[in-house]
Design an enzyme around this catalytic site. Structure first.
Site, PDB file in Angstrom:
ATOM      1  N   ASP A   1      43.438 -40.646  19.348  1.00  0.00           N
ATOM      2  CA  ASP A   1      42.041 -40.887  19.688  1.00  0.00           C
ATOM      3  C   ASP A   1      41.799 -40.299  21.072  1.00  0.00           C
ATOM      4  O   ASP A   1      42.241 -40.845  22.072  1.00  0.00           O
ATOM      5  CB  ASP A   1      41.767 -42.403  19.672  1.00  0.00           C
ATOM      6  CG  ASP A   1      40.329 -42.750  20.071  1.00  0.00           C
ATOM      7  OD1 ASP A   1      39.551 -41.826  20.384  1.00  0.00           O
ATOM      8  OD2 ASP A   1      39.997 -43.956  20.057  1.00  0.00           O
TER       9      ASP A   1
ATOM     10  N   TRP B   1      40.244 -50.195  22.126  1.00  0.00           N
ATOM     11  CA  TRP B   1      40.048 -49.222  21.043  1.00  0.00           C
ATOM     12  C   TRP B   1      41.327 -49.059  20.239  1.00  0.00           C
ATOM     13  O   TRP B   1      41.289 -48.986  19.006  1.00  0.00           O
ATOM     14  CB  TRP B   1      39.577 -47.874  21.588  1.00  0.00           C
ATOM     15  CG  TRP B   1      38.256 -47.952  22.284  1.00  0.00           C
ATOM     16  CD1 TRP B   1      37.996 -47.674  23.584  1.00  0.00           C
ATOM     17  CD2 TRP B   1      36.993 -48.358  21.709  1.00  0.00           C
ATOM     18  NE1 TRP B   1      36.665 -47.870  23.852  1.00  0.00           N
ATOM     19  CE2 TRP B   1      36.028 -48.287  22.738  1.00  0.00           C
ATOM     20  CE3 TRP B   1      36.596 -48.767  20.439  1.00  0.00           C
ATOM     21  CZ2 TRP B   1      34.682 -48.613  22.525  1.00  0.00           C
ATOM     22  CZ3 TRP B   1      35.260 -49.091  20.223  1.00  0.00           C
ATOM     23  CH2 TRP B   1      34.316 -49.018  21.259  1.00  0.00           C
TER      24      TRP B   1
ATOM     25  N   LYS C   1      31.116 -38.947  24.523  1.00  0.00           N
ATOM     26  CA  LYS C   1      31.751 -39.178  25.820  1.00  0.00           C
ATOM     27  C   LYS C   1      31.821 -37.875  26.616  1.00  0.00           C
ATOM     28  O   LYS C   1      31.447 -37.833  27.763  1.00  0.00           O
ATOM     29  CB  LYS C   1      33.156 -39.752  25.649  1.00  0.00           C
ATOM     30  CG  LYS C   1      33.228 -41.010  24.776  1.00  0.00           C
ATOM     31  CD  LYS C   1      32.803 -42.255  25.505  1.00  0.00           C
ATOM     32  CE  LYS C   1      32.542 -43.436  24.578  1.00  0.00           C
ATOM     33  NZ  LYS C   1      33.638 -43.883  23.774  1.00  0.00           N
TER      34      LYS C   1
HETATM   35  C1  LIG Z   1      33.914 -44.970  22.745  1.00  0.00           C
HETATM   36  C2  LIG Z   1      35.260 -44.966  22.157  1.00  0.00           C
HETATM   37  C3  LIG Z   1      35.480 -45.291  20.805  1.00  0.00           C
HETATM   38  C4  LIG Z   1      34.373 -45.725  19.892  1.00  0.00           C
HETATM   39  O1  LIG Z   1      33.592 -44.652  19.581  1.00  0.00           O
HETATM   40  P1  LIG Z   1      32.362 -44.746  18.552  1.00  0.00           P
HETATM   41  O2  LIG Z   1      32.001 -43.304  18.414  1.00  0.00           O
HETATM   42  O3  LIG Z   1      31.315 -45.577  19.215  1.00  0.00           O
HETATM   43  O4  LIG Z   1      32.840 -45.345  17.296  1.00  0.00           O
HETATM   44  C5  LIG Z   1      36.770 -45.211  20.328  1.00  0.00           C
HETATM   45  N1  LIG Z   1      37.798 -44.853  21.109  1.00  0.00           N
HETATM   46  C6  LIG Z   1      37.625 -44.539  22.418  1.00  0.00           C
HETATM   47  C7  LIG Z   1      38.802 -44.157  23.246  1.00  0.00           C
HETATM   48  C8  LIG Z   1      36.355 -44.593  22.970  1.00  0.00           C
HETATM   49  O5  LIG Z   1      36.170 -44.279  24.262  1.00  0.00           O
END
Ligand SMILES: *Cc1c(COP(=O)(O)O)cnc(C)c1O
Length: 358
Positions: free
Chosen positions: A168, A101, A192
């Site tokens: 993030d 990511w 998540k």
């Molecule tokens: C799942 C995830 C993403 C991607 O998320 P989307 O909402 O599917 O775009 C980005 N960063 C992390 C750390 C993730 O766990």
């Protein structure tokens, strides 16, 4: 019977949240309409989004100059929306590459300015969190990924940064208390640890905005959503509602301290078994182990048994335990809403399996 849901995302939600949300989907507070049918500008949804914002601020302890935004497009949209709003072409942003990511965030940011990757564990298949790196004082921001969902590593301490941190937090958002003040911008896909897929939370500090020279289309300008309280266009009404219910549940269950206490307990139970059980082993540096995504594999000697173990987890009502293809083995995601008894069930199976096969 409800299954033990170890999925990485979309993931387990608190049982009382699902119950309340399903009622709202049929008849919201007895008004004779589904929440899915209500105007986003009506009094019902206005109250929901206001409560969601207030709870978010209260639970994290956000100072007044931070805005809570409910956006769409997933965390993946934030990979480009953040640099698009924050970084001029002649400026540099510092990035730490701790997983796939983070790598994607780096790739997207390169379209908008200079990107300096100041630390990376890519060459070691992201098995640890780099530390002790130098953060350039003239960087516009430092980008971090607080938890690496695929590899199972987590930033247990954030580096002291001379520049605002853009983070993030998708996969450990609201899993523990943290000081928000070093962060200029935080983003997290809801699916998540907060709610259903469909909304992405962005928390942005006022002073981060208004410094880029490029033209920002309304839908890609954070200031639009600040000004319109996330209601510039039709927002994802239901995901925001369910996220609000989860925020209520977090508050009721001891806030971020309460979440952290439970998460530590659950992770300790599973990591203890991984370390103790002769069939299994962890995949990352011990000090960087994630409390949210717990990755493990079978010792080489037993590697042939991985498929069999996975089958047994499924036969015992456990889902989502297959590891990501880039790590293999198993990944048990133990987000806020995962009950302790799910972890205990997995540990019991690991012990039983070892007795039979070891
Ligand atoms: C799942 C995830 C993403 C991607 O998320 P989307 O909402 O599917 O775009 C980005 N960063 C992390 C750390 C993730 O766990």
């Amino acid at each position: 019977m409800k299954k033990h849901n170890f999925s990485a995302g979309p993931a387990v939600l608190p049982a009382p949240v699902l119950k309340e949300a399903s009622k709202a989907a049929l008849n919201y507070h007895g008004i004779g309409l589904s929440l899915l049918e209500l105007s986003h500008r009506g009094p019902e949804f206005t109250a929901i989004i206001e409560e969601a914002n207030a709870l978010m601020k209260e639970i994290i302890g956000l100072p007044d100059d931070y805005h809570v935004l409910w956006l769409t497009g997933g965390a993946s949209t934030q990979f480009f929306m953040a640099p698009f709003n924050l970084l001029n072409e002649d400026e540099t942003a510092a990035y730490v590459n701790t997983g796939v990511w983070a790598d994607k965030a780096i790739k997207e940011a390169k379209a908008f300015g200079n990107v300096s990757v100041i630390a990376s564990s890519k060459e070691q298949n992201y098995t640890f969190i780099p530390k002790g790196y130098k953060i350039p004082k003239d960087a516009k921001y430092l980008h971090l990924t607080s938890n690496n969902t695929i590899y199972g590593t987590q930033q247990h301490r954030f580096p002291k940064s001379p520049v605002p941190i853009v983070c993030d937090m998708s996969s450990d958002f609201l899993s523990r208390p943290f000081d928000p003040t070093p962060f200029g911008l935080i983003y997290a896909g809801a699916q998540k640890n907060l709610g259903p897929a469909g909304t992405t939370v962005v928390i942005v500090r006022e002073d981060m905005l208004g410094t880029v020279k490029r033209h920002l289309p309304s839908m890609l300008d954070y200031r639009t959503f600040i000004k319109e309280n996330s209601l510039y266009n039709t927002p994802p009404v239901f995901p925001i509602y369910v996220s609000m219910l989860t925020l209520r549940w977090i508050k009721k269950n001891g806030g971020l301290k309460g979440m952290q206490r439970k998460n530590k307990t659950k992770a300790a139970i599973l990591y203890n078994e991984i370390d103790r059980n002769p069939l299994f082993k962890g995949t990352v540096a011990t000090e960087d182990r994630s409390l949210m995504n717990i990755c493990f594999v079978m010792e080489e000697k037993y590697a042939a048994l991985e498929k069999e173990f996975l089958k047994e987890t499924e036969a015992n009502g456990m889902v989502g335990l297959k590891g990501h293809r880039s790590v293999g083995g198993f990944r048990a995601s133990a987000y806020n809403a995962l009950p302790k008894k799910s972890v205990e069930a997995l540990v019991a199976l690991m012990q039983d399996f070892a007795k039979r096969k070891g």
